[in-house]
Design a protein around this motif. Structure first.
Motif, PDB file in Angstrom:
ATOM      1  N   GLN A  95      57.123  49.162  83.023  1.00  0.00           N
ATOM      2  CA  GLN A  95      55.825  48.443  83.218  1.00  0.00           C
ATOM      3  C   GLN A  95      55.511  48.132  81.684  1.00  0.00           C
ATOM      4  OE1 GLN A  95      53.191  51.415  85.011  1.00  0.00           O
ATOM      5  NE2 GLN A  95      53.618  50.611  87.076  1.00  0.00           N
ATOM      6  N   GLU A  98      57.340  44.974  80.869  1.00  0.00           N
ATOM      7  CA  GLU A  98      56.996  44.112  81.424  1.00  0.00           C
ATOM      8  C   GLU A  98      55.620  43.436  80.625  1.00  0.00           C
ATOM      9  OE1 GLU A  98      56.724  45.296  85.530  1.00  0.00           O
ATOM     10  OE2 GLU A  98      58.791  44.933  85.809  1.00  0.00           O
ATOM     11  N   ASP A 181      64.679  44.110  93.773  1.00  0.00           N
ATOM     12  CA  ASP A 181      63.278  44.348  92.860  1.00  0.00           C
ATOM     13  C   ASP A 181      63.256  45.337  92.183  1.00  0.00           C
ATOM     14  OD1 ASP A 181      62.515  46.450  94.736  1.00  0.00           O
ATOM     15  OD2 ASP A 181      61.559  44.943  96.105  1.00  0.00           O
ATOM     16  N   ARG A 182      62.374  45.515  91.357  1.00  0.00           N
ATOM     17  CA  ARG A 182      62.015  46.913  90.316  1.00  0.00           C
ATOM     18  C   ARG A 182      62.163  48.114  91.195  1.00  0.00           C
ATOM     19  NH1 ARG A 182      56.935  47.586  86.900  1.00  0.00           N
ATOM     20  NH2 ARG A 182      56.108  48.411  88.876  1.00  0.00           N
ATOM     21  N   SER A 253      58.128  42.853  99.071  1.00  0.00           N
ATOM     22  CA  SER A 253      58.041  43.661  98.043  1.00  0.00           C
ATOM     23  C   SER A 253      57.065  43.195  96.900  1.00  0.00           C
ATOM     24  CB  SER A 253      59.391  44.008  97.369  1.00  0.00           C
ATOM     25  OG  SER A 253      59.860  42.924  96.754  1.00  0.00           O
ATOM     26  N   VAL A 254      56.808  43.902  95.847  1.00  0.00           N
ATOM     27  CA  VAL A 254      55.668  43.456  95.068  1.00  0.00           C
ATOM     28  C   VAL A 254      56.517  42.360  94.182  1.00  0.00           C
ATOM     29  CG1 VAL A 254      54.578  44.262  92.910  1.00  0.00           C
ATOM     30  CG2 VAL A 254      54.801  45.940  94.822  1.00  0.00           C
ATOM     31  N   ALA A 255      57.685  42.399  93.865  1.00  0.00           N
ATOM     32  CA  ALA A 255      58.312  41.458  93.003  1.00  0.00           C
ATOM     33  C   ALA A 255      58.307  39.921  93.680  1.00  0.00           C
ATOM     34  CB  ALA A 255      59.679  41.908  92.538  1.00  0.00           C
ATOM     35  N   ALA A 258      54.785  38.666  93.880  1.00  0.00           N
ATOM     36  CA  ALA A 258      54.470  38.003  92.306  1.00  0.00           C
ATOM     37  C   ALA A 258      55.339  36.845  92.281  1.00  0.00           C
ATOM     38  CB  ALA A 258      54.819  39.146  91.514  1.00  0.00           C
ATOM     39  N   SER A 327      51.338  38.880  87.923  1.00  0.00           N
ATOM     40  CA  SER A 327      52.593  39.595  87.736  1.00  0.00           C
ATOM     41  C   SER A 327      52.634  40.735  88.330  1.00  0.00           C
ATOM     42  CB  SER A 327      52.790  39.875  86.138  1.00  0.00           C
ATOM     43  OG  SER A 327      51.589  40.941  85.923  1.00  0.00           O
ATOM     44  N   GLU A 328      53.952  41.496  88.693  1.00  0.00           N
ATOM     45  CA  GLU A 328      54.051  42.377  89.209  1.00  0.00           C
ATOM     46  C   GLU A 328      52.901  43.653  88.514  1.00  0.00           C
ATOM     47  OE1 GLU A 328      57.845  44.307  89.874  1.00  0.00           O
ATOM     48  OE2 GLU A 328      58.838  42.169  89.355  1.00  0.00           O
ATOM     49  N   ARG A 332      50.113  45.435  90.830  1.00  0.00           N
ATOM     50  CA  ARG A 332      50.242  46.922  91.194  1.00  0.00           C
ATOM     51  C   ARG A 332      48.745  47.620  90.720  1.00  0.00           C
ATOM     52  NH1 ARG A 332      54.900  49.164  91.956  1.00  0.00           N
ATOM     53  NH2 ARG A 332      56.809  47.827  91.603  1.00  0.00           N
TER      54      ARG A 332
END
Length: 407
Positions: A95, A98, A181-182, A253-255, A258, A327-328, A332
């Protein structure tokens, strides 16, 4: 003279860090830095000599590496779970990286142009962070939780090297199939360290079994909690309602969320789909029905309402407060704000990966075949096995309740 006793020097360092983070080292000029710090450009040269001298000060005084390392050491005293501590450290590290992708790109692409002092400072920063991580590994080894094939210092070097490698690949190559993804990367990284680079000592075999169970456990959310989260998202605005709807209705997923663009949304009176470009390129449906409740139709729902409200020309499907692509990290943070005070049946705050888990379980409960779910998620059969087990578990429980009600 320290920066604490020299406010001008500190303003220049702060301004440089902000500009390096937003546009990279090469694209940032000394004039821009001086203007942001509200000083004369001559003052910058007097303090640091040139831009590389200022970059050296940023590296030495920002203390990013030290802060990350200290985070892990603090967690060593706050949790007995090695899996949890490693996951939190790795997440915090990624994070942090990023938040400054342009700095990472600049360091990777321009390091050969830096003076030796700058490269030395970078090396010292990495080394300092590594010491903290090594200290944590040594702590758990001394506790008898692990028998390591490698020294604590070597384990720390490998962990930080993999995290930095992830950041370099993500920030310099947009399209690859190395991981979904992450979260996928982190889960496999922690699994590797728990069951590959290290082994359980005889006195801690039960602990490692617990860690393995934590990795494989699926934690879907109950319907009432899902609807409560969606209702709060609706109150917060059109966009939060739209991305929450996508999380629970499409299982992304989050990625993946985004990176969605407006052109990735396809819908008509009979269906609505999202084109996923992260990992395996594929299309996924966006469900009208979520946990037994209908959220609009294919042509009028939280996502279409958000898109119709847009007056900007951005191609991204979701935007942050500055009007730039969400962004991710942004997503979040917004999830944390959205789910404040909510608790799962286990008494924990809902995590942003749980909507995806909930969607997978719901699709299996509705009768989708495992092979078809593999296609929709892009996951392997092995990865979906815990979901299949959880769906059977829920189905068995529902059947037992139904039989009891017949008596």
């Amino acid at each position: 003279m320290s920066s604490q006793r020299n406010p001008t020097r500190q303003r220049l360092i702060t301004a440089a860090l902000e500009l390096f983070a937003s546009q990279g080292v090469t694209e940032t000029t000394t004039k821009q830095i001086a203007e942001r710090a509200d000083v004369n450009e001559v003052t910058l040269f007097r303090q640091f000599g040139n831009k590389h001298g200022l970059l050296l000060a940023v590296i030495e005084e920002a203390a990013v590496f030290t802060t990350l390392g200290q985070t892990l050491v603090e967690q060593a005293n706050q949790t007995s779970s090695l899996h949890q501590a490693l996951s939190k450290y790795a997440t915090a590290c990624l994070q942090a990286l990023e938040r400054v992708p342009e700095v990472v790109r600049s360091v990777v692409g321009e390091a050969g142009q830096y003076p030796s002092e700058n490269r030395q400072a970078l090396g010292q920063g990495f080394t300092q962070a590594n010491r903290y991580v090594a200290e944590y590994f040594q702590t758990v080894i001394d506790r008898g939780q692990l028998d390591s094939y490698l020294s604590a210092e070597r384990l720390a070097s490998l962990l930080n090297g993999m995290l930095l490698g992830y950041a370099v690949i993500e920030f310099t190559s947009e399209f690859h199939d190395l991981w979904q993804d992450r979260q996928d990367f982190l889960e496999n990284l922690v699994t590797l360290f728990l069951h590959g680079a290290v082994s359980p000592s005889e006195s801690s075999s039960s602990l490692v079994r617990v860690e393995r169970d934590m990795i494989e456990r699926v934690a879907d959310l109950p319907a009432q909690l899902v609807h409560s989260i969606l209702q709060r998202a609706k109150k917060q605005g059109l966009q939060p309602y739209a991305w929450a709807y996508v999380l629970f209705g499409a299982g992304l997923s989050v990625a993946e969320v985004a990176r969605l663009e407006r052109s990735h949304y396809i819908h008509d009176a009979h269906q609505q789909l999202l084109q996923v470009t992260q990992g395996d390129v594929r299309q996924v449906p966006v469900n009208q029905w979520i946990m037994g409740k209908r959220y609009g139709s294919y042509t009028k729902n939280p996502l279409t309402q958000w898109i119709k409200s847009r007056k900007d020309q951005q191609s991204a499907l979701f935007l942050n407060e500055s009007g730039r692509p969400l962004s991710e990290t942004d997503l979040r943070q917004q999830w944390q704000e959205l789910t404040q005070e909510f608790l799962t049946p286990e008494g924990q705050p809902p995590t942003i990966k749980q909507p995806q888990q909930t969607w997978c379980i719901e699709m299996l409960m509705r009768g989708i075949k495992l092979n078809d779910l593999q296609i929709l998620t892009g996951w392997s059969a092995d990865r979906l096995q815990p979901y299949e087990h959880r769906a059977r578990e829920k189905a068995a429980l529902e059947e037992a309740i139904r039989l009891d009600q017949k008596v």
